[in-house]
Design a protein around this motif. Structure first.
Motif, short mmCIF file in Angstrom:
data_model
loop_
_atom_site.label_atom_id
_atom_site.label_comp_id
_atom_site.label_asym_id
_atom_site.label_seq_id
_atom_site.Cartn_x
_atom_site.Cartn_y
_atom_site.Cartn_z
N GLN A 73 0.84 -1.21 0.00
CA GLN A 73 0.00 0.00 0.00
C GLN A 73 0.87 1.26 0.00
OE1 GLN A 73 -3.25 -2.34 2.68
NE2 GLN A 73 -2.48 -0.45 3.52
N VAL A 74 1.92 1.24 0.81
CA VAL A 74 2.84 2.39 0.88
C VAL A 74 3.47 2.64 -0.48
CG1 VAL A 74 5.08 3.10 1.79
CG2 VAL A 74 3.32 2.24 3.34
N SER B 254 2.40 1.70 -3.45
CA SER B 254 1.37 2.13 -4.40
C SER B 254 0.99 3.59 -4.22
CB SER B 254 0.11 1.27 -4.24
OG SER B 254 0.37 -0.05 -4.64
N ALA B 255 1.12 4.08 -2.98
CA ALA B 255 0.76 5.47 -2.67
C ALA B 255 1.94 6.43 -2.83
CB ALA B 255 0.21 5.56 -1.26
N GLY B 256 3.06 5.95 -3.36
CA GLY B 256 4.20 6.83 -3.63
C GLY B 256 5.27 6.84 -2.57
N GLY B 257 5.13 6.04 -1.51
CA GLY B 257 6.19 5.93 -0.51
C GLY B 257 7.37 5.16 -1.10
N THR B 258 8.56 5.38 -0.58
CA THR B 258 9.77 4.71 -1.06
C THR B 258 10.18 3.63 -0.06
OG1 THR B 258 10.50 6.77 -2.09
CG2 THR B 258 12.17 5.05 -1.76
N LEU B 259 10.12 2.37 -0.50
CA LEU B 259 10.53 1.28 0.37
C LEU B 259 12.04 1.29 0.55
CD1 LEU B 259 8.29 -1.66 -0.89
CD2 LEU B 259 7.78 0.12 0.79
N ILE B 260 12.49 0.91 1.75
CA ILE B 260 13.91 0.87 2.07
C ILE B 260 14.27 -0.58 2.38
CG2 ILE B 260 15.73 1.65 3.62
CD1 ILE B 260 13.98 4.11 4.20
N GLY B 261 15.09 -1.19 1.53
CA GLY B 261 15.54 -2.56 1.76
C GLY B 261 14.39 -3.56 1.73
N GLU B 262 14.68 -4.75 2.21
CA GLU B 262 13.72 -5.84 2.27
C GLU B 262 13.27 -6.04 3.72
OE1 GLU B 262 12.50 -7.62 -0.33
OE2 GLU B 262 13.62 -6.25 -1.63
N PHE C 182 10.19 2.37 5.20
CA PHE C 182 9.90 3.21 4.03
C PHE C 182 10.10 4.67 4.39
CE2 PHE C 182 5.76 3.03 6.16
CZ PHE C 182 5.27 4.32 6.03
N MET C 183 10.16 5.50 3.36
CA MET C 183 10.19 6.95 3.50
C MET C 183 8.82 7.46 3.09
SD MET C 183 13.27 7.64 4.53
CE MET C 183 13.72 9.32 4.15
N ASP C 184 8.21 8.30 3.93
CA ASP C 184 6.90 8.87 3.60
C ASP C 184 7.07 10.07 2.67
OD1 ASP C 184 7.35 11.21 5.12
OD2 ASP C 184 6.08 10.56 6.78
N PRO C 185 5.98 10.69 2.21
CA PRO C 185 6.10 11.81 1.25
C PRO C 185 6.93 12.99 1.74
CG PRO C 185 3.86 11.01 1.27
CD PRO C 185 4.58 10.32 2.40
N GLU C 186 7.12 13.15 3.05
CA GLU C 186 7.93 14.26 3.56
C GLU C 186 9.35 13.82 3.90
OE1 GLU C 186 6.29 16.84 6.47
OE2 GLU C 186 4.59 17.37 5.20
N GLY C 187 9.73 12.60 3.56
CA GLY C 187 11.09 12.14 3.80
C GLY C 187 11.34 11.63 5.20
N ASN C 188 10.29 11.26 5.93
CA ASN C 188 10.45 10.67 7.26
C ASN C 188 10.63 9.17 7.13
OD1 ASN C 188 9.81 13.19 8.63
ND2 ASN C 188 7.71 12.83 7.99
N LYS C 189 11.63 8.63 7.79
CA LYS C 189 11.84 7.19 7.78
C LYS C 189 10.88 6.55 8.78
CE LYS C 189 15.22 3.50 8.20
NZ LYS C 189 16.60 3.15 8.52
#
Length: 123
Positions: free
Chosen positions: A86-87, A89-97, A109-116
């Motif tokens: 879901q993240v 698909s909504a434009g979040g950036t996954l970090i690693g596995e 993941f990183m959210d739209p404002e760059g928060n880990k």
């Protein structure tokens, strides 16, 4: 002796509180309370009326001084793989596995404002 019995909240600065709250509502099902722009997660094993609060602050708040904006949030989830899909698909950036240990499965993941953000599916 007094002791800590839970987490009372997670608060942080945000460039656009309403947009970020809407993203979390749409992506991970946060029930945003319009009276304060955050959400409360009631804990059944916590003292009566205790909860963990999620609530973005205005970017120019001085509430966190002298700390800088360095943090990572952790959210407990029921299905980490579905949440990560879901993240993404909504434009979040996954970090690693995702990674599993004795505590459960973790993903980031990183959210739209760059928060880990760290997600945790308890074992």
């Amino acid at each position: 002796m007094g002791k800590v019995v839970g987490v009372g909240g997670v608060f942080f600065k945000s460039k656009d509180r309403k947009a970020l709250a809407q993203w979390y509502q749409d992506t991970l099902g946060f029930a945003i309370d319009p009276s304060y722009g955050g959400t409360s997660f009631l804990q059944t094993n916590a003292p009566d009326k205790a909860c963990t609060v999620w609530g973005p602050f205005k970017e120019d708040t001085d509430y966190f001084e002298p700390s800088s904006r360095e943090f990572m949030l952790n959210f407990i989830v029921d299905d980490i793989h579905q949440c990560l899909e879901q993240v993404e698909s909504a434009g979040g950036t996954l970090i690693g596995e995702p990674s599993e240990d004795d505590m459960g499965i973790f993903g980031w993941f990183m959210d739209p404002e760059g928060n880990k953000i760290e997600l945790w599916q308890v074992k």
